[in-house]
Motif scaffolding. Sequence first.
Motif, short mmCIF file in Angstrom:
data_model
loop_
_atom_site.label_atom_id
_atom_site.label_comp_id
_atom_site.label_asym_id
_atom_site.label_seq_id
_atom_site.Cartn_x
_atom_site.Cartn_y
_atom_site.Cartn_z
N ASP A 197 0.20 1.71 -3.58
CA ASP A 197 -0.09 0.27 -3.54
C ASP A 197 -1.49 -0.03 -3.03
O ASP A 197 -2.16 -0.95 -3.52
CB ASP A 197 0.94 -0.43 -2.65
CG ASP A 197 2.34 -0.40 -3.24
OD1 ASP A 197 2.45 -0.18 -4.47
OD2 ASP A 197 3.32 -0.59 -2.50
N THR A 198 -1.97 0.75 -2.06
CA THR A 198 -3.30 0.51 -1.50
C THR A 198 -4.39 0.73 -2.55
O THR A 198 -5.31 -0.09 -2.70
CB THR A 198 -3.55 1.43 -0.29
OG1 THR A 198 -2.52 1.21 0.68
CG2 THR A 198 -4.90 1.15 0.33
N ASP A 242 -2.73 -6.65 -11.83
CA ASP A 242 -2.01 -5.65 -11.04
C ASP A 242 -1.14 -4.77 -11.94
O ASP A 242 -1.12 -3.54 -11.80
CB ASP A 242 -1.14 -6.35 -10.00
CG ASP A 242 -0.41 -5.38 -9.10
OD1 ASP A 242 -0.97 -5.00 -8.05
OD2 ASP A 242 0.73 -4.98 -9.45
N VAL A 286 -7.63 -3.66 -8.15
CA VAL A 286 -7.47 -5.04 -8.62
C VAL A 286 -8.56 -5.94 -8.03
O VAL A 286 -9.16 -6.77 -8.72
CB VAL A 286 -6.06 -5.57 -8.24
CG1 VAL A 286 -5.98 -7.07 -8.48
CG2 VAL A 286 -4.99 -4.84 -9.04
N ASP A 287 -8.84 -5.77 -6.74
CA ASP A 287 -9.89 -6.58 -6.10
C ASP A 287 -11.25 -6.32 -6.73
O ASP A 287 -12.04 -7.26 -6.94
CB ASP A 287 -9.93 -6.28 -4.61
CG ASP A 287 -8.67 -6.74 -3.88
OD1 ASP A 287 -7.95 -7.59 -4.46
OD2 ASP A 287 -8.40 -6.24 -2.77
N VAL A 338 -4.02 0.67 -5.79
CA VAL A 338 -3.89 -0.33 -6.86
C VAL A 338 -4.53 -1.66 -6.44
O VAL A 338 -5.28 -2.28 -7.19
CB VAL A 338 -2.40 -0.53 -7.22
CG1 VAL A 338 -2.23 -1.75 -8.13
CG2 VAL A 338 -1.85 0.71 -7.90
N GLN A 339 -4.26 -2.09 -5.20
CA GLN A 339 -4.81 -3.36 -4.73
C GLN A 339 -6.34 -3.31 -4.64
O GLN A 339 -7.02 -4.29 -4.99
CB GLN A 339 -4.22 -3.70 -3.36
CG GLN A 339 -4.62 -5.09 -2.85
CD GLN A 339 -4.19 -6.19 -3.80
OE1 GLN A 339 -3.04 -6.23 -4.23
NE2 GLN A 339 -5.11 -7.09 -4.13
N ARG A 346 -1.46 -0.67 -12.66
CA ARG A 346 -0.34 0.24 -12.42
C ARG A 346 0.06 0.96 -13.72
O ARG A 346 0.49 2.12 -13.69
CB ARG A 346 0.86 -0.54 -11.88
CG ARG A 346 0.64 -1.11 -10.49
CD ARG A 346 1.87 -1.83 -9.96
NE ARG A 346 1.60 -2.49 -8.70
CZ ARG A 346 1.66 -1.89 -7.52
NH1 ARG A 346 2.03 -0.61 -7.46
NH2 ARG A 346 1.41 -2.57 -6.41
#
Length: 500
Positions: A463-464, A451, A470-471, A466-467, A455
């Motif tokens: 945040d959306t 994460d 990451v997934d 980035v997540q 960033r």
Amino acid sequence: MPLPDNNVPWPPPQLARLYGELRLDAAWYSGDRKRLAEVYRGQQHREDGRRRLWARPRHRPDDKRDGRVHIPLAGDIATTSADLLFSEPPTFTVDTTGTQDRLSELAEADGIANTLLEAAEVAAALGGVYLRATWDTSLAPRPLLTAVHADAAVPDFRWGQLAAVTFWRELASDAGTVWRHLERHEPGRVLHGLYQGGRDRLGTRVPLTEHPEVAALTDSLGPEGDAIETGIAELTAAYVPNIKPNRRHRGSPFGRSDYAAPLYDLMDGLDETWSSWLRDIRLARARLIVPDAYLRDHGPGRGASFDDDREIWQSLNIPPTENAGITLSQFAIRVAEHQATTDSIVQQAVRSAGYSAQNFGLGDQGAAVTATEVTARERRSMITRDKKSRYWGPALSHILFVMLRLDRALFTPGLVPERPRITFGDSVSEDPTSTAQTLSLLQQAQAVSTDTKVRWLHPDWDDTAVQAEVDRILTETGQAVPDPMQAGALSRHQEGREPA
């Protein structure tokens, strides 16, 4: 305060000295040789202009070849100032999610980042700039942010703060008449006036319908016939000083231009040096000096010439005692002297303006360097950037808050306006290779999460986003494993022994 009376001097006499200095700054910023000559031959700068390169007349009025050379250092300084501030767009944040979404939409649709680049460049040249919030429902369903140059405004300051301001512009005019549109911003309203006058007089106020460029404003005027109610209590304009104090007007609220003394002398000296350098090149062109007997006579009245491309020459009837022949004339070009003088002038000029020489390509060896090394070399520029950003922050926050309030009053009734927080972007972008090496070392040391890496690489993502990234990374690398606490339930479900 109402709009000005009829036939008053314009610009106002109390700002005559300031406007004269703005004309000088604008001439250097424009890079126009004719404007420089006109300013220095004018009445205000005539005494100073006697020793200036651009105040000197040509040797012959009919000589179209002017040996003077202008180097646009002033424009480079203004562009560098804007790049340091806004080459990376600033970030505007508020606490309410809906307001944040609308603010981001306004910033993107309005091209606010580009407007700020223009405004910062003009501010560096003229000592300050005005930000104006306005709207045009026939053009766009949102407030608009515009930049107004300092030489097109008559401000009213109170305790160093902008209380009201009159913006003005000249409209399409004929030879004997000057049409001016005045737009006065006061808290809660904007007044409009059209004047028909002369070069130095405002003239008579006439209805807006008299000129096609402003006739459409009459549909928006209120009962008084000259004002548009904004629906908010705040002033729909803000003044951003380039930097303070103004050394020529100590104690005034006006900002200082990056060209303030001694840059006028240095920029004039730079043009003088380059003019001398180019003169050396012109004079150093090879020339042949030949006796009259070497010239070919073209007949009576047609003159004579010497063909330097001819390969075979017949013998010439020249007395043997004569020692006349072809002489080559070619002067030396003082390259090293001119180059050293030019570099010294530029270095002193940019240092006086508050910048590092490296920002202008001086002392650059061409080797790859990290962002940390660039910041160290350009420390003086970074200090100036930080000082200027502190003047930009309050004004920019105010005008964005005004735009949000206008947006609620005119376009988005349910909006909750908040005063935005301004975060200026990094003026020195990290080299991608250096960033990758840093992240790789941190990963090897097990000192950074996925994460954090995402960033770091994409600081502008929310945040959306980035997540989601990451997934994807965890799935592609096989690191996305189910929760061990749910392994038994998952196994029973797969065997059909337990309903999903």
